[in-house]
Design an enzyme around this catalytic site. Structure first.
Site, PDB file in Angstrom:
ATOM      1  CG  ASP A  98      -0.125  -0.293   2.514  1.00  0.00           C
ATOM      2  OD1 ASP A  98       1.099  -0.078   2.509  1.00  0.00           O
ATOM      3  OD2 ASP A  98      -0.736  -0.720   3.513  1.00  0.00           O
ATOM      4  CD  GLU A 120       0.381  -6.707   3.093  1.00  0.00           C
ATOM      5  OE1 GLU A 120       1.328  -7.384   3.520  1.00  0.00           O
ATOM      6  OE2 GLU A 120       0.299  -5.481   3.259  1.00  0.00           O
ATOM      7  CD  GLU A 134       0.947   4.230   4.783  1.00  0.00           C
ATOM      8  OE1 GLU A 134       0.092   4.932   5.387  1.00  0.00           O
ATOM      9  OE2 GLU A 134       2.165   4.427   4.897  1.00  0.00           O
ATOM     10  CG  HIS A 206       7.304   3.369   9.672  1.00  0.00           C
ATOM     11  ND1 HIS A 206       7.016   2.159  10.208  1.00  0.00           N
ATOM     12  CD2 HIS A 206       6.618   3.445   8.516  1.00  0.00           C
ATOM     13  CE1 HIS A 206       6.192   1.504   9.411  1.00  0.00           C
ATOM     14  NE2 HIS A 206       5.927   2.268   8.365  1.00  0.00           N
ATOM     15  CG  HIS A 239      11.565   4.463   9.324  1.00  0.00           C
ATOM     16  ND1 HIS A 239      11.645   5.505   8.441  1.00  0.00           N
ATOM     17  CD2 HIS A 239      11.027   3.428   8.640  1.00  0.00           C
ATOM     18  CE1 HIS A 239      11.169   5.110   7.254  1.00  0.00           C
ATOM     19  NE2 HIS A 239      10.782   3.850   7.361  1.00  0.00           N
TER      20      HIS A 239
HETATM   21  C1  UD1 Z   1       7.102   4.371   3.429  1.00  0.00           C
HETATM   22  C2  UD1 Z   1       5.656   4.074   3.023  1.00  0.00           C
HETATM   23  C3  UD1 Z   1       4.943   3.346   4.152  1.00  0.00           C
HETATM   24  C4  UD1 Z   1       5.727   2.118   4.599  1.00  0.00           C
HETATM   25  C5  UD1 Z   1       7.139   2.542   4.956  1.00  0.00           C
HETATM   26  C6  UD1 Z   1       7.959   1.324   5.304  1.00  0.00           C
HETATM   27  C7  UD1 Z   1       4.491   5.683   1.578  1.00  0.00           C
HETATM   28  C8  UD1 Z   1       3.788   6.976   1.512  1.00  0.00           C
HETATM   29  N1  UD1 Z   1       4.968   5.340   2.790  1.00  0.00           N
HETATM   30  O1  UD1 Z   1       7.092   5.296   4.497  1.00  0.00           O
HETATM   31  O2  UD1 Z   1       3.666   2.923   3.693  1.00  0.00           O
HETATM   32  O3  UD1 Z   1       5.093   1.568   5.734  1.00  0.00           O
HETATM   33  O4  UD1 Z   1       7.736   3.172   3.826  1.00  0.00           O
HETATM   34  O5  UD1 Z   1       9.153   1.672   5.954  1.00  0.00           O
HETATM   35  O6  UD1 Z   1       4.647   5.027   0.575  1.00  0.00           O
HETATM   36  N2  UD1 Z   1      14.618   7.521   4.199  1.00  0.00           N
HETATM   37  C9  UD1 Z   1      15.981   7.338   4.108  1.00  0.00           C
HETATM   38  N3  UD1 Z   1      16.478   6.134   3.687  1.00  0.00           N
HETATM   39  C10 UD1 Z   1      15.673   5.100   3.342  1.00  0.00           C
HETATM   40  C11 UD1 Z   1      14.272   5.280   3.430  1.00  0.00           C
HETATM   41  C12 UD1 Z   1      13.750   6.493   3.847  1.00  0.00           C
HETATM   42  O7  UD1 Z   1      16.747   8.244   4.424  1.00  0.00           O
HETATM   43  O8  UD1 Z   1      16.165   4.039   2.945  1.00  0.00           O
HETATM   44  C13 UD1 Z   1      14.083   8.826   4.624  1.00  0.00           C
HETATM   45  C14 UD1 Z   1      14.181   9.881   3.498  1.00  0.00           C
HETATM   46  O9  UD1 Z   1      14.435  11.130   4.053  1.00  0.00           O
HETATM   47  C15 UD1 Z   1      12.778   9.828   2.904  1.00  0.00           C
HETATM   48  C16 UD1 Z   1      11.957   9.644   4.153  1.00  0.00           C
HETATM   49  O10 UD1 Z   1      12.700   8.714   4.944  1.00  0.00           O
HETATM   50  O11 UD1 Z   1      12.458  11.001   2.201  1.00  0.00           O
HETATM   51  C17 UD1 Z   1      10.539   9.153   3.941  1.00  0.00           C
HETATM   52  O12 UD1 Z   1      10.490   8.053   3.058  1.00  0.00           O
HETATM   53  P1  UD1 Z   1       9.090   7.662   2.330  1.00  0.00           P
HETATM   54  O13 UD1 Z   1       9.313   6.503   1.467  1.00  0.00           O
HETATM   55  O14 UD1 Z   1       8.458   8.870   1.744  1.00  0.00           O
HETATM   56  O15 UD1 Z   1       8.127   7.275   3.497  1.00  0.00           O
HETATM   57  P2  UD1 Z   1       8.277   6.351   4.725  1.00  0.00           P
HETATM   58  O16 UD1 Z   1       7.924   7.187   5.881  1.00  0.00           O
HETATM   59  O17 UD1 Z   1       9.567   5.629   4.734  1.00  0.00           O
HETATM   60  N1  UDP Z   2      12.471  -4.549   9.658  1.00  0.00           N
HETATM   61  C1  UDP Z   2      13.843  -4.704   9.395  1.00  0.00           C
HETATM   62  N2  UDP Z   2      14.733  -3.939  10.104  1.00  0.00           N
HETATM   63  C2  UDP Z   2      14.348  -3.033  11.036  1.00  0.00           C
HETATM   64  C3  UDP Z   2      12.949  -2.856  11.256  1.00  0.00           C
HETATM   65  C4  UDP Z   2      12.051  -3.621  10.551  1.00  0.00           C
HETATM   66  O1  UDP Z   2      14.231  -5.518   8.560  1.00  0.00           O
HETATM   67  O2  UDP Z   2      15.213  -2.374  11.633  1.00  0.00           O
HETATM   68  C5  UDP Z   2      11.501  -5.360   8.883  1.00  0.00           C
HETATM   69  C6  UDP Z   2      10.396  -6.051   9.659  1.00  0.00           C
HETATM   70  O3  UDP Z   2      10.780  -7.329  10.109  1.00  0.00           O
HETATM   71  C7  UDP Z   2       9.260  -6.122   8.647  1.00  0.00           C
HETATM   72  C8  UDP Z   2       9.482  -4.891   7.790  1.00  0.00           C
HETATM   73  O4  UDP Z   2      10.819  -4.449   8.033  1.00  0.00           O
HETATM   74  O5  UDP Z   2       9.375  -7.248   7.798  1.00  0.00           O
HETATM   75  C9  UDP Z   2       8.492  -3.840   8.174  1.00  0.00           C
HETATM   76  O6  UDP Z   2       8.858  -2.623   7.631  1.00  0.00           O
HETATM   77  P1  UDP Z   2       8.209  -1.267   8.123  1.00  0.00           P
HETATM   78  O7  UDP Z   2       7.810  -1.386   9.550  1.00  0.00           O
HETATM   79  O8  UDP Z   2       9.177  -0.197   7.745  1.00  0.00           O
HETATM   80  O9  UDP Z   2       6.944  -1.117   7.166  1.00  0.00           O
HETATM   81  P2  UDP Z   2       5.414  -1.590   7.263  1.00  0.00           P
HETATM   82  O10 UDP Z   2       5.391  -3.062   7.432  1.00  0.00           O
HETATM   83  O11 UDP Z   2       4.780  -0.850   8.405  1.00  0.00           O
HETATM   84  O12 UDP Z   2       4.845  -1.138   5.957  1.00  0.00           O
END
Ligand code: UD1
Ligand code: UDP
Length: 372
Positions: A98, A120, A134, A206, A239
């Site tokens: 999502d 999913e 989401e 997060h 995160h």
């Molecule tokens: C995203 C997804 C969320 C999912 C989550 C899993 C959307 C809107 N959100 O949220 O559904 O649950 O991922 O973790 O699609 N960043 C880094 N390095 C990384 C990843 C992220 O620095 O590897 C930082 C960056 O500043 C980035 C910010 O996190 O701009 C937000 O990332 P983004 O993908 O927009 O949203 P998440 O909050 O990670």
């Molecule tokens: N996870 C990981 N390292 C971490 C935290 C989470 O590998 O430090 C894994 C966790 O086991 C799960 C997935 O990341 O499989 C979940 O990711 P996240 O919570 O970012 O996203 P969501 O599931 O809420 O979309």
């Protein structure tokens, strides 16, 4: 026989974890030409998963920027994904979950009239703003999908209520259990300075709807738990979203019995889940994985779409108020009886064979619908 081209798309850490077993299962089918596209909506978080599961990407859009906004991200994804579709011309596209990557992929597929298979499918809170964005992504993607791989009967019913046709829905369990069981078998050691006899509390957060006051409350609750239970050690992989890191490091860094770490590689995270007594989390994936490892999860949200776990009592919604979190964690830490009620080992998200079921349904669909 004609070879079909299947394009698999993933952009964030959880998509990579949940798509890895699907990509592997699809690649085992000789009639399929499997192409992997990553949008790299995440970068570091995503790359460590592809490395662990030994997945090479054919296309990488590299869209992540610091603190990216949803409109910027959405626009970049649409043009990037469409240019890959133009190049690859897949017979079918598969994506999971999502995120913005998944929603835009399903829309791009629709614009090209290419069948889209949603892994999913059918998770709903029925509150468009929680989780944000989401829930909207799921609903929109659901209506643009050709095949719906629902993890549970409840997800199937959600789709039926929205008018999705029963013959297009397949209940397959969640592919995260495939990934989890394979990874848990690796028995990766815990590389962390935690006293041997400490009870470990694992924390992750997060969600966008928790930024600000809710995350402040969560951190204050963690601080109180660390003071109240000197025999506990809190592990919190933070995160990298700046809205999370700023609050968590301001409130929790340098505190005794609290280890803040960078996000852990999946096998190392699984090792901490195995070592934990309880988990506090707003993660979707963790609510699915922890029950399979017999670990109670206190869900740091006001509502959840992971109802199967909630209903069998292996997770509990505690919200984001400081007192509620401390009270519910204390209940489990103080009472063996209360603990046993949640740590039952009941695992409602499948048996680790979801990806094979999904692959079989995709092959069946392609053979039935092939153009002669
Ligand atoms: C995203 C997804 C969320 C999912 C989550 C899993 C959307 C809107 N959100 O949220 O559904 O649950 O991922 O973790 O699609 N960043 C880094 N390095 C990384 C990843 C992220 O620095 O590897 C930082 C960056 O500043 C980035 C910010 O996190 O701009 C937000 O990332 P983004 O993908 O927009 O949203 P998440 O909050 O990670
Ligand atoms: N996870 C990981 N390292 C971490 C935290 C989470 O590998 O430090 C894994 C966790 O086991 C799960 C997935 O990341 O499989 C979940 O990711 P996240 O919570 O970012 O996203 P969501 O599931 O809420 O979309």
């Amino acid at each position: 026989m004609k070879k079909f081209t299947v394009l698999c798309v993933a952009g964030t850490r959880p998509e990579a974890i949940k798509m890895a077993p699907v990509i592997k299962a699809l690649k085992d089918v000789p009639e399929l030409n499997v192409i992997v596209l990553t949008t790299a909506q995440h970068r570091g978080l995503l790359d460590q998963v592809f490395t662990l599961f030994d997945i090479q990407c054919d296309y990488d859009l590299n869209v992540m920027t610091q603190n990216q906004t949803l409109p910027e991200l959405t626009a970049k994804l649409m043009t990037g994904i469409d240019s890959v579709l133009d190049n690859v011309k897949p017979d079918l596209i598969v994506a999971q979950g999502d995120t913005t990557t998944v929603f835009v992929t399903s829309l791009a597929a629709f614009y090209r009239k290419t069948p889209f298979a949603h892994v999913e499918a059918g998770l709903r809170t029925n509150n468009l703003y929680s989780p944000f964005p989401e829930e909207a992504n799921r609903v929109l993607t659901g209506h643009l999908s050709t095949l719906h791989f629902a993890p549970t009967q409840t997800s199937r019913e959600n789709l039926l209520k929205e008018g999705i046709r029963a013959e297009n829905i397949h209940v397959c369990g969640n592919t995260v259990i495939d990934a989890l069981l394979e990874t848990a078998n690796l028995d990766t050691p815990l590389e962390m300075a935690i006293p041997d006899d400490a009870r470990v509390i694992l924390v992750t957060s997060h969600r966008r709807e928790n930024f600000g006051q809710a995350l402040d409350n969560i951190c204050h609750a963690i601080l109180r738990l660390s003071e109240k239970y000197p025999d506990c050690h809190i592990v919190y992989p933070v995160h990298p979203n700046p809205n999370v890191t700023e609050t968590v490091t301001r409130l929790l860094s340098g505190k005794p019995r609290i280890t803040l770490t960078k996000p852990l590689e999946y096998d190392k995270f699984v090792a901490v889940m195995k070592r934990a007594v309880i988990i506090l989390s707003d993660s979707g994936g963790v609510q699915e994985e922890a029950p399979a490892l017999r670990k109670p999860v206190l869900v740091l949200r006001r509502e959840t779409e992971r109802l199967a776990a909630l209903r069998c009592g292996v997770t509990r919604l505690v919200g984001t108020e400081e007192d509620d979190i401390v009270r519910e964690a204390s209940r489990l830490l103080d009472s063996e009886e209360e603990y046993k009620k949640m740590a039952t080992g009941e695992s409602p998200y499948g048996d680790g064979h979801s990806s094979k079921k999904i692959t079989a349904a995709i092959v069946e669909y392609l053979k039935t619908h092939q153009q002669s």
